[in-house]
Write an enzyme that holds these catalytic residues in place. Sequence first.
Site, PDB file in Angstrom:
ATOM      1  N   SER A 168       2.885  13.265  26.534  1.00 24.45           N
ATOM      2  CA  SER A 168       4.179  13.909  26.281  1.00 24.45           C
ATOM      3  C   SER A 168       4.420  13.370  24.750  1.00 24.45           C
ATOM      4  CB  SER A 168       5.588  13.447  27.025  1.00 24.45           C
ATOM      5  OG  SER A 168       5.409  11.902  26.988  1.00 24.45           O
ATOM      6  N   VAL A 192      -2.607   1.887  31.334  1.00 20.90           N
ATOM      7  CA  VAL A 192      -3.225   0.620  30.226  1.00 20.90           C
ATOM      8  C   VAL A 192      -2.897  -0.517  30.527  1.00 20.90           C
ATOM      9  CG1 VAL A 192      -3.488   2.508  28.455  1.00 20.90           C
ATOM     10  CG2 VAL A 192      -1.189   1.339  28.779  1.00 20.90           C
ATOM     11  N   TYR A 239      10.986  -5.427  20.982  1.00 18.34           N
ATOM     12  CA  TYR A 239      10.104  -4.176  20.535  1.00 18.34           C
ATOM     13  C   TYR A 239       9.704  -4.572  19.063  1.00 18.34           C
ATOM     14  CZ  TYR A 239       9.556   0.668  19.486  1.00 18.34           C
ATOM     15  OH  TYR A 239       9.054   1.814  18.976  1.00 18.34           O
TER      16      TYR A 239
END
Length: 256
Positions: A22, A66, A153
């Site tokens: 996506s 992953v 983040y």
Amino acid sequence: MTDYANLFRLDGKHAVVVGAGSGIGREAALALAAQGARVTAADRDLPAASQTAALGTELTAYELDVLDEQAVFQAARDLGDVDILIFTAATNVRKRLLDYTGGEFDRVVALNLRASFDLVRAFGAPMAARGRGSIVGFSSIRATTVEPGQSVYAATKAGLVQLLRTAAAELGPNGVRVNAIAPGVVETPLTAQIKADPSWYDAYAQKSALRRWATPDELAGAVVYLASDASTFVTGSVLHVDGGWTAIDGRFDPPN
């Protein structure tokens, strides 16, 4: 003499795009294939990767989580000679630092930084052995500009830049280039929470010089550039594709 007419062509190259199910990853996979590369569209969500593969030619879906270190190294073995590695997968927990839990910290770091570390090791080693390759990881403007709620983040995206720069320094003598792309705000599943809030969405749009968000396809050109011979002397760099976000400081427009 350089063949400028084919500077961005990728004929005969094998590209692996991680996160191709996506968003930016999907558009990157399609763009690389359009330039002649044979593309492995890898994603944890195999049906989504298969949907991407069905949108173009020379694309093959591959299931890859992953977060599984062994699976990452197995993928590098399974997929054979890989000339180009692109990885986009990331997650975010938007929460103030003092409200974060240790589990949330571990989850963001695991996908955004640890998985990147494993991908670079798994695919970078055979590239170095063959004496060629291009690795491109997706950082963010949050590597340098932060806001409340983006602490972990932002830390992972800054860490990723330094990880990739170090890889560029270590793998460069073996002919492997390693770079980062730092997007601004892009309409992807990761930013769905913001897009759903009109005031938040508009505030972000006004922050960049272009006064709008990016669409995922607008990152594809940067991917092709860094993957191709158009960037043979570019390594250890961060390419900002942010609509001018990081060029601007302040909100005041002076009168004429």
